[in-house]
Design a protein around this motif. Structure first.
Motif, mmCIF file in Angstrom:
data_model
loop_
_atom_site.group_PDB
_atom_site.id
_atom_site.type_symbol
_atom_site.label_atom_id
_atom_site.label_comp_id
_atom_site.label_asym_id
_atom_site.label_seq_id
_atom_site.Cartn_x
_atom_site.Cartn_y
_atom_site.Cartn_z
ATOM 1 N N LEU A 98 47.771 52.438 21.575
ATOM 2 C CA LEU A 98 47.124 53.491 20.789
ATOM 3 C C LEU A 98 45.900 54.040 21.519
ATOM 4 O O LEU A 98 45.646 55.257 21.506
ATOM 5 C CB LEU A 98 46.725 52.925 19.423
ATOM 6 N N ALA A 99 45.137 53.156 22.155
ATOM 7 C CA ALA A 99 43.970 53.606 22.916
ATOM 8 C C ALA A 99 44.378 54.454 24.116
ATOM 9 O O ALA A 99 43.719 55.455 24.448
ATOM 10 C CB ALA A 99 43.152 52.394 23.375
ATOM 11 N N VAL A 100 45.485 54.076 24.773
ATOM 12 C CA VAL A 100 45.961 54.842 25.929
ATOM 13 C C VAL A 100 46.382 56.250 25.511
ATOM 14 O O VAL A 100 45.977 57.252 26.125
ATOM 15 C CB VAL A 100 47.125 54.098 26.613
ATOM 16 N N SER A 101 47.186 56.343 24.465
ATOM 17 C CA SER A 101 47.638 57.657 24.002
ATOM 18 C C SER A 101 46.482 58.480 23.445
ATOM 19 O O SER A 101 46.422 59.697 23.664
ATOM 20 C CB SER A 101 48.722 57.489 22.930
ATOM 21 N N GLY A 102 45.563 57.826 22.726
ATOM 22 C CA GLY A 102 44.405 58.546 22.205
ATOM 23 C C GLY A 102 43.540 59.109 23.320
ATOM 24 O O GLY A 102 43.085 60.260 23.240
ATOM 25 N N GLY A 103 43.303 58.315 24.362
ATOM 26 C CA GLY A 103 42.516 58.821 25.482
ATOM 27 C C GLY A 103 43.193 59.978 26.189
ATOM 28 O O GLY A 103 42.536 60.951 26.591
ATOM 29 N N LEU A 104 44.502 59.884 26.356
ATOM 30 C CA LEU A 104 45.254 60.981 26.976
ATOM 31 C C LEU A 104 45.142 62.257 26.154
ATOM 32 O O LEU A 104 44.912 63.351 26.705
ATOM 33 C CB LEU A 104 46.714 60.560 27.131
ATOM 34 N N MET A 105 45.273 62.142 24.844
ATOM 35 C CA MET A 105 45.203 63.322 23.996
ATOM 36 C C MET A 105 43.805 63.920 23.977
ATOM 37 O O MET A 105 43.646 65.146 24.038
ATOM 38 C CB MET A 105 45.651 62.964 22.567
ATOM 39 N N VAL A 106 42.774 63.087 23.904
ATOM 40 C CA VAL A 106 41.399 63.600 23.850
ATOM 41 C C VAL A 106 41.060 64.344 25.135
ATOM 42 O O VAL A 106 40.524 65.468 25.106
ATOM 43 C CB VAL A 106 40.411 62.448 23.591
ATOM 44 N N ARG A 107 41.370 63.749 26.282
ATOM 45 C CA ARG A 107 41.069 64.415 27.553
ATOM 46 C C ARG A 107 41.846 65.722 27.684
ATOM 47 O O ARG A 107 41.313 66.737 28.163
ATOM 48 C CB ARG A 107 41.391 63.482 28.720
ATOM 49 N N SER A 108 43.092 65.702 27.253
ATOM 50 C CA SER A 108 43.903 66.914 27.351
ATOM 51 C C SER A 108 43.394 68.006 26.420
ATOM 52 O O SER A 108 43.345 69.190 26.801
ATOM 53 C CB SER A 108 45.367 66.591 27.025
ATOM 54 N N LEU A 109 43.023 67.636 25.210
ATOM 55 C CA LEU A 109 42.520 68.629 24.257
ATOM 56 C C LEU A 109 41.219 69.250 24.731
ATOM 57 O O LEU A 109 41.025 70.469 24.622
ATOM 58 C CB LEU A 109 42.329 67.974 22.886
ATOM 59 N N VAL A 110 40.318 68.437 25.258
ATOM 60 C CA VAL A 110 39.036 68.969 25.748
ATOM 61 C C VAL A 110 39.263 69.931 26.905
ATOM 62 O O VAL A 110 38.707 71.040 26.942
ATOM 63 C CB VAL A 110 38.105 67.813 26.164
ATOM 64 N N LEU A 111 40.086 69.527 27.874
ATOM 65 C CA LEU A 111 40.368 70.398 29.017
ATOM 66 C C LEU A 111 41.080 71.670 28.580
ATOM 67 O O LEU A 111 40.768 72.772 29.068
ATOM 68 C CB LEU A 111 41.207 69.634 30.039
ATOM 69 N N ALA A 112 42.029 71.553 27.658
ATOM 70 C CA ALA A 112 42.773 72.730 27.193
ATOM 71 C C ALA A 112 41.855 73.711 26.484
ATOM 72 O O ALA A 112 41.942 74.932 26.701
ATOM 73 C CB ALA A 112 43.902 72.292 26.262
ATOM 74 N N TRP A 113 40.967 73.209 25.651
ATOM 75 C CA TRP A 113 40.068 74.106 24.929
ATOM 76 C C TRP A 113 39.066 74.767 25.870
ATOM 77 O O TRP A 113 38.712 75.930 25.675
ATOM 78 C CB TRP A 113 39.361 73.337 23.816
#
Length: 285
Positions: A98-113
């Protein structure tokens, strides 16, 4: 009183969604083609053991109500049951991933925005720059996520964060461009620009406060899109997260693991979908 009623409705709706997800996922997995089959049956060394496991599984899954009660009982005990593939509590498998997927999503969302917002600010303030940005955004939307990830692997450049960020940025860019384009043409914004007020101050004082509800809605859509892209990206890039675990569980008929991940995804989508309504309800309360 109104916040308490709204919170109670939200909890009741979430509980109903979780129960429907458990029932629907159990039904679909149980009656999916190949549920009571195993590739090891074709190998004489493992055929007997595989057939014994399939027979035991057929006896356990004979009644759909029995399967539902077993899965709900695992959740009631607080461990979501035992993984049929690994033989350990499901939450022990899920917590580190869960931590791995959460970190991937957070980094991707920040970069995408960051990418989408910078591009939308440039194109919305100008007159003839939208076409230059629209072409790459349209191409990114046309390319499937799995194909984009495969291209990154073949080119030996990029990674899961970049692929997910490009996917999200391409989707968010067009929405942000249209929204900001209309906001720049508001009379009070035109008046502020005519008086020489700087762009950063106009953004902070006029545009962002008026676009708060639209940005909340776009953020929820970005989270849902990221969740939908999690499985193919993690499988292709071999990321040890929830998406890869869900794929392995589906391939091995590991219903408790698959059910737990499906519930987590459903909760994420539900919370993301309901989040834009919370500030308006709390302000009106």
């Amino acid at each position: 009183m109104r916040p308490a009623v709204a919170a109670a409705k939200w909890l009741a709706r979430t509980l109903a969604i979780v129960l429907l997800v458990i029932a629907g996922s159990t039904f679909l997995v149980r009656f999916a083609p190949g549920y009571l089959s195993d590739a090891r049956e074709m190998d004489s060394r493992y055929a007997d053991a595989a057939r014994a496991e399939i027979s035991a599984e057929a006896a356990r899954s004979h009644s759909l109500l029995q399967m539902l009660s077993s899965e709900i009982g695992g959740w009631a005990r607080g461990n979501a049951g035992l993984s049929r593939q690994y033989g350990v509590p499901v939450f022990e498998l899920i917590q580190p991933r869960l931590a791995v997927s959460g970190g991937l999503m957070v980094r991707s969302l920040v970069l995408a925005w960051m990418l989408a917002l910078c591009a939308a600010l440039i194109t919305s303030a100008g007159r003839h720059t939208f076409a230059l940005w629209q072409t790459p955004a349209t191409l990114l939307l046309a390319v499937p996520t799995a194909a984009m990830a495969t291209l990154c692997l073949l080119a030996n450049s990029g990674g899961p964060v970049l692929v997910m960020a490009l996917l999200l940025a391409a989707r968010d860019f067009k929405f942000l461009h249209r929204t900001l384009r209309k906001a720049w043409l508001d009379p009070h914004v035109l008046q502020a620009r005519a008086q020489g007020i700087g762009t950063p101050r106009i953004l902070a004082a006029h545009l962002l406060p008026t676009l708060k509800s639209q940005l909340f809605a776009l953020a929820s859509l970005s989270i849902v899109t990221a969740l939908s892209a999690l499985v193919p990206i993690e499988v292709i890039f071999n990321v040890p997260g929830l998406g890869q675990l869900a794929w392995n569980a589906a391939m091995n008929r590991d219903l408790p693991v698959l059910l737990a991940i499906t519930v987590i995804m459903a909760l994420g989508v539900t919370c993301a979908g309901m989040a834009p309504d919370r500030p308006a309800e709390w302000e009106s309360a």
